[in-house]
Write a protein that holds these residues in place. Sequence first.
Motif, PDB file in Angstrom:
ATOM      1  N   ASN A  84       0.663  -1.073  -0.052  1.00 37.16           N
ATOM      2  CA  ASN A  84      -0.177   0.052   0.072  1.00 37.16           C
ATOM      3  C   ASN A  84       1.116   1.180   0.112  1.00 37.16           C
ATOM      4  O   ASN A  84       0.656   2.356   0.507  1.00 37.16           O
ATOM      5  CB  ASN A  84      -1.087   0.286   1.297  1.00 37.16           C
ATOM      6  CG  ASN A  84      -0.235   0.014   2.602  1.00 37.16           C
ATOM      7  OD1 ASN A  84       1.012  -0.312   2.839  1.00 37.16           O
ATOM      8  ND2 ASN A  84      -0.672   0.401   3.783  1.00 37.16           N
ATOM      9  N   ALA A  86       2.473   4.874  -0.889  1.00 38.16           N
ATOM     10  CA  ALA A  86       1.867   5.987  -1.294  1.00 38.16           C
ATOM     11  C   ALA A  86       2.083   6.062  -2.837  1.00 38.16           C
ATOM     12  O   ALA A  86       1.041   6.680  -3.344  1.00 38.16           O
ATOM     13  CB  ALA A  86       2.368   7.067  -0.495  1.00 38.16           C
ATOM     14  N   ARG A  93      -4.653   0.382  -7.337  1.00 38.79           N
ATOM     15  CA  ARG A  93      -5.468   0.482  -6.230  1.00 38.79           C
ATOM     16  C   ARG A  93      -6.646  -0.106  -5.939  1.00 38.79           C
ATOM     17  O   ARG A  93      -7.381  -0.115  -6.928  1.00 38.79           O
ATOM     18  CB  ARG A  93      -5.639   1.827  -5.642  1.00 38.79           C
ATOM     19  CG  ARG A  93      -4.067   2.719  -5.437  1.00 38.79           C
ATOM     20  CD  ARG A  93      -4.513   4.157  -5.098  1.00 38.79           C
ATOM     21  NE  ARG A  93      -3.124   4.699  -4.603  1.00 38.79           N
ATOM     22  CZ  ARG A  93      -2.728   5.827  -4.032  1.00 38.79           C
ATOM     23  NH1 ARG A  93      -3.566   6.366  -3.189  1.00 38.79           N
ATOM     24  NH2 ARG A  93      -1.761   6.316  -4.013  1.00 38.79           N
ATOM     25  N   ASP A  94      -6.874  -1.098  -4.750  1.00 39.90           N
ATOM     26  CA  ASP A  94      -8.039  -1.413  -4.446  1.00 39.90           C
ATOM     27  C   ASP A  94      -8.794  -2.532  -5.721  1.00 39.90           C
ATOM     28  O   ASP A  94     -10.045  -2.731  -5.750  1.00 39.90           O
ATOM     29  CB  ASP A  94      -8.931  -0.412  -4.290  1.00 39.90           C
ATOM     30  CG  ASP A  94      -8.795   0.222  -3.062  1.00 39.90           C
ATOM     31  OD1 ASP A  94      -8.268  -0.145  -2.224  1.00 39.90           O
ATOM     32  OD2 ASP A  94      -8.957   1.766  -2.808  1.00 39.90           O
ATOM     33  N   ASP A 256      -5.594   2.487   3.598  1.00 43.01           N
ATOM     34  CA  ASP A 256      -4.850   3.722   3.218  1.00 43.01           C
ATOM     35  C   ASP A 256      -3.580   3.305   2.320  1.00 43.01           C
ATOM     36  O   ASP A 256      -2.980   2.420   2.945  1.00 43.01           O
ATOM     37  CB  ASP A 256      -4.473   4.387   4.865  1.00 43.01           C
ATOM     38  CG  ASP A 256      -5.588   5.308   5.367  1.00 43.01           C
ATOM     39  OD1 ASP A 256      -6.610   5.378   4.795  1.00 43.01           O
ATOM     40  OD2 ASP A 256      -5.393   5.493   6.665  1.00 43.01           O
ATOM     41  N   TYR A 257      -3.546   4.212   1.403  1.00 44.36           N
ATOM     42  CA  TYR A 257      -2.240   4.195   0.667  1.00 44.36           C
ATOM     43  C   TYR A 257      -1.205   5.228   1.350  1.00 44.36           C
ATOM     44  O   TYR A 257      -1.403   6.350   1.301  1.00 44.36           O
ATOM     45  CB  TYR A 257      -2.424   4.432  -0.655  1.00 44.36           C
ATOM     46  CG  TYR A 257      -2.978   3.230  -1.441  1.00 44.36           C
ATOM     47  CD1 TYR A 257      -2.194   2.280  -1.885  1.00 44.36           C
ATOM     48  CD2 TYR A 257      -4.358   2.933  -1.309  1.00 44.36           C
ATOM     49  CE1 TYR A 257      -2.747   1.023  -2.668  1.00 44.36           C
ATOM     50  CE2 TYR A 257      -4.918   1.635  -1.866  1.00 44.36           C
ATOM     51  CZ  TYR A 257      -4.039   0.861  -2.382  1.00 44.36           C
ATOM     52  OH  TYR A 257      -4.488  -0.400  -2.813  1.00 44.36           O
ATOM     53  N   SER A 258      -0.299   4.560   2.213  1.00 43.75           N
ATOM     54  CA  SER A 258       0.596   5.632   3.209  1.00 43.75           C
ATOM     55  C   SER A 258       2.010   4.845   3.354  1.00 43.75           C
ATOM     56  O   SER A 258       2.139   3.700   3.390  1.00 43.75           O
ATOM     57  CB  SER A 258      -0.206   5.537   4.208  1.00 43.75           C
ATOM     58  OG  SER A 258       0.784   6.246   5.372  1.00 43.75           O
ATOM     59  N   LYS A 263       1.199   2.298   9.231  1.00 47.46           N
ATOM     60  CA  LYS A 263      -0.101   2.142   8.315  1.00 47.46           C
ATOM     61  C   LYS A 263       0.321   1.382   7.026  1.00 47.46           C
ATOM     62  O   LYS A 263      -0.277   1.010   6.085  1.00 47.46           O
ATOM     63  CB  LYS A 263      -0.014   3.591   7.646  1.00 47.46           C
ATOM     64  CG  LYS A 263      -0.939   4.325   8.700  1.00 47.46           C
ATOM     65  CD  LYS A 263      -1.368   5.742   8.140  1.00 47.46           C
ATOM     66  CE  LYS A 263      -2.326   6.141   9.124  1.00 47.46           C
ATOM     67  NZ  LYS A 263      -2.728   7.569   8.502  1.00 47.46           N
TER      68      LYS A 263
END
Length: 283
Positions: A84, A86, A93-94, A256-258, A263
């Motif tokens: 994930n 950033a 994503r997803d 969350d993309y972090s 995270k």
Amino acid sequence: MIIRPMDGPFGAVAEDVDLAADQSEATMRALIAALHEHQILAIPGQSLSNDLYVAFGRHWGTPLNFFIDSHRRDDHPEMIRIANAAATPERYRDGAMHWHSDSSYEEVPASVTMLYGVEAPEQGGETLIASTVQAYDALDEAMKARLDGLTGLHCLGGSPPLPGEKIPFNPESTAANGIRKHPLVMRHPVTGRRALFPSGTLFGFEGMDRDEGRELVAQLRAHVTRPEFVTSYKVGVGDIFLWDNFQVLHSATPIDYSDEPGKRRLLYRISTKGIPALCEAAA
Ligand SMILES: [Fe+2]
């Protein structure tokens, strides 16, 4: 080794096993039997090198090649990176946030998928699992008879999303990626147990009007994902978590993309085709 039921409607946890030291026939037979009986299996507390993880994966079948090259490790192409960061491009994503069985858009779908947790976020990152065997068993006999003979039509990106699902419906991709046919009611290749196979790639049925097919697909997904058939598991650091694609559907949940500490997530997925060699020998 102890196999105990997972909290929830189905699933098992294998405890007191160290796969870095023990991938013996007896251990693997017990784990394979546990997955086939319980549909999903968690094996916490593992510390595996990449070589040993791939060796473990090979006990379940033939590792498949994932279609997104950049998600595979160069040194171990069987391992598919799920992260994930950033910097993850929007298109990646997803992608797994919809109900599906893995590789159902291929001629031979994945039989088993496993995730190995290297990093886990403090919040979020659960995988939802829906039992397609329990959903099939709950149908009345007339419905079973109606569904038993149907051939499902599958395509990557070919299925319209349910409300809240993110996967884009792209009718053109149906033509680009080709249509695969799978029985709607799958017989498990080892146990023979019957289960529905309404993966996210299912968009219709052979010989059925398109609108009628689409309606049946929506009806089946709503049935399979009823709360009593659904559980969830969050892959922690050192966990190996496996699911049987012929007995469950699964869906990722939002993350969350972090890159911040606490995270980050890093999982390595291996999906296999075919049945375990140990089951072939027994057949
Ligand atoms: Fe998946």
